[in-house]
Design an enzyme around this catalytic site. Sequence first.
Site, mmCIF file in Angstrom:
data_model
loop_
_atom_site.group_PDB
_atom_site.id
_atom_site.type_symbol
_atom_site.label_atom_id
_atom_site.label_comp_id
_atom_site.label_asym_id
_atom_site.label_seq_id
_atom_site.Cartn_x
_atom_site.Cartn_y
_atom_site.Cartn_z
ATOM 1 C CB ILE A 43 -0.927 0.002 1.234
ATOM 2 C CG1 ILE A 43 -1.727 -1.311 1.308
ATOM 3 C CG2 ILE A 43 -1.871 1.210 1.183
ATOM 4 C CD1 ILE A 43 -2.511 -1.503 2.602
ATOM 5 C CD GLU A 55 6.945 -8.707 2.106
ATOM 6 O OE1 GLU A 55 6.249 -7.737 1.760
ATOM 7 O OE2 GLU A 55 8.084 -8.918 1.677
HETATM 8 N N1 THU Z 1 7.539 -4.153 -1.482
HETATM 9 C C1 THU Z 1 6.812 -5.087 -0.806
HETATM 10 O O1 THU Z 1 5.592 -4.955 -0.664
HETATM 11 N N2 THU Z 1 7.462 -6.151 -0.288
HETATM 12 C C2 THU Z 1 8.786 -6.413 -0.465
HETATM 13 O O2 THU Z 1 9.273 -7.423 0.026
HETATM 14 C C3 THU Z 1 9.611 -5.498 -1.242
HETATM 15 C C4 THU Z 1 8.976 -4.219 -1.631
HETATM 16 C C5 THU Z 1 6.831 -3.037 -2.087
HETATM 17 C C6 THU Z 1 7.009 -1.707 -1.428
HETATM 18 C C7 THU Z 1 6.728 -0.755 -2.575
HETATM 19 O O3 THU Z 1 5.325 -0.548 -2.663
HETATM 20 C C8 THU Z 1 7.160 -1.512 -3.801
HETATM 21 O O4 THU Z 1 7.261 -2.865 -3.432
HETATM 22 C C9 THU Z 1 8.479 -1.053 -4.395
HETATM 23 O O5 THU Z 1 9.463 -1.032 -3.431
#
Ligand code: THU
Length: 133
Positions: A43, A55
């Site tokens: 988000i 996560e």
């Molecule tokens: N992001 C995640 O949701 N989980 C991860 O393990 C790595 C990064 C998201 C955060 C952001 O919205 C996008 O990926 C780019 O960094």
Amino acid sequence: MTNEQLISIAMDAMKRAYCPYSEFRVGAALITKTGKVFTGCNIENASFGATVCAERTAIFKAVSEGFVNFQKIAIVSDSCDATYPCGICLQVMNEFMPDGSIVLVDKFGSVIERRVSEFLPYAFSEVDNGKEK
Ligand code: THU
């Protein structure tokens, strides 16, 4: 529940990613030690630092519903590579699933499963905070 089932639930959650800034979709599905499943997506926010990873969304949903012991979390993204969790998410996982495992899918479709402690062998803990020795 199989790893493939948990991954499939994470893929559904990924569809709900709110990521207009990075356009990088991430989904997560965790299973508690009692067998309940919680999902999350990333988000994002116009103030980038306010973004929450998929996560942590799943973990915080579970904790806010009264579940604090997890066995496994699956993470998927729309990248063709496995998406490894960031350091902040690993620290949060260490809090609620220090003996749990992380399930990822690589670009060939193979499932990668590793312990949280393998990703973050030197997690910060209260002991490090000087409260206990
Ligand atoms: N992001 C995640 O949701 N989980 C991860 O393990 C790595 C990064 C998201 C955060 C952001 O919205 C996008 O990926 C780019 O960094």
